[in-house]
Write a protein that holds these residues in place. Structure first.
Motif, mmCIF file in Angstrom:
data_model
loop_
_atom_site.group_PDB
_atom_site.id
_atom_site.type_symbol
_atom_site.label_atom_id
_atom_site.label_comp_id
_atom_site.label_asym_id
_atom_site.label_seq_id
_atom_site.Cartn_x
_atom_site.Cartn_y
_atom_site.Cartn_z
ATOM 1 N N MET A 1 0.808 -1.191 0.000
ATOM 2 C CA MET A 1 0.000 0.000 0.000
ATOM 3 C C MET A 1 0.856 1.262 0.000
ATOM 4 N N GLU A 2 2.000 1.187 0.616
ATOM 5 C CA GLU A 2 2.870 2.354 0.693
ATOM 6 C C GLU A 2 3.385 2.784 -0.672
ATOM 7 N N SER A 3 3.324 1.900 -1.653
ATOM 8 C CA SER A 3 3.819 2.252 -2.984
ATOM 9 C C SER A 3 2.759 2.963 -3.832
ATOM 10 N N ILE A 4 1.543 3.080 -3.338
ATOM 11 C CA ILE A 4 0.473 3.730 -4.093
ATOM 12 C C ILE A 4 0.661 5.241 -4.027
ATOM 13 N N GLU A 22 -12.809 -1.240 7.444
ATOM 14 C CA GLU A 22 -11.546 -0.965 8.149
ATOM 15 C C GLU A 22 -10.341 -1.158 7.223
ATOM 16 N N ALA A 23 -10.433 -2.112 6.311
ATOM 17 C CA ALA A 23 -9.344 -2.322 5.346
ATOM 18 C C ALA A 23 -9.227 -1.125 4.408
ATOM 19 N N SER A 24 -10.352 -0.563 4.004
ATOM 20 C CA SER A 24 -10.303 0.646 3.168
ATOM 21 C C SER A 24 -9.687 1.808 3.931
ATOM 22 N N GLN A 25 -10.029 1.927 5.198
ATOM 23 C CA GLN A 25 -9.445 2.983 6.016
ATOM 24 C C GLN A 25 -7.935 2.787 6.153
ATOM 25 N N GLU A 26 -7.506 1.554 6.327
ATOM 26 C CA GLU A 26 -6.071 1.253 6.429
ATOM 27 C C GLU A 26 -5.355 1.548 5.108
ATOM 28 N N LYS A 30 -2.311 4.281 4.631
ATOM 29 C CA LYS A 30 -0.966 3.853 4.241
ATOM 30 C C LYS A 30 -0.544 4.312 2.848
ATOM 31 N N ALA A 31 -1.499 4.556 1.972
ATOM 32 C CA ALA A 31 -1.152 4.979 0.608
ATOM 33 C C ALA A 31 -0.463 6.343 0.674
ATOM 34 N N ARG A 32 0.565 6.511 -0.131
ATOM 35 C CA ARG A 32 1.349 7.747 -0.104
ATOM 36 C C ARG A 32 0.833 8.795 -1.082
ATOM 37 N N SER A 33 -0.241 8.527 -1.761
ATOM 38 C CA SER A 33 -0.798 9.486 -2.709
ATOM 39 C C SER A 33 -1.118 10.802 -2.011
ATOM 40 N N ASN A 34 -0.855 11.905 -2.712
ATOM 41 C CA ASN A 34 -1.227 13.225 -2.205
ATOM 42 C C ASN A 34 -2.656 13.583 -2.581
ATOM 43 N N ASP A 35 -3.217 12.833 -3.504
ATOM 44 C CA ASP A 35 -4.576 13.076 -4.000
ATOM 45 C C ASP A 35 -5.394 11.817 -3.744
#
Length: 76
Positions: A1-4, A22-26, A30-35
């Motif tokens: 997820m961190e690579s998104i 909860e998985a969507s919230q996680e 964790k996603a690094r997207s600014n948008d």
């Protein structure tokens, strides 16, 4: 997820029994997207387009608005 890092919109019913809200919230956290945007629909289930008309309309409006906000202004 961190690579998104690309833009994304997550719409999720808070009472979804198929995919965990909860998985969507996680994922969102964790996603690094600014948008990125996450919206939970209270008391809605898995398929937002089979919910009551108000939820269905709101989900469609959210998707349409999210896309339009990212279009070049001359294309709108």
């Amino acid at each position: 997820m961190e690579s998104i890092t690309w833009p994304f919109l997550l719409l999720h019913g808070s009472e979804d029994q198929i995919c965990s809200p909860e998985a969507s919230q996680e994922f969102y956290k964790k996603a690094r997207s600014n948008d990125k945007k996450l919206k939970l629909f209270p008391e809605a289930h898995h398929n937002l387009f089979l919910e009551i008309p108000e939820v269905r309309r709101e989900a469609l409006d959210d998707i349409t608005d999210w896309i339009k906000e990212r279009l070049p202004k001359e294309d709108i």
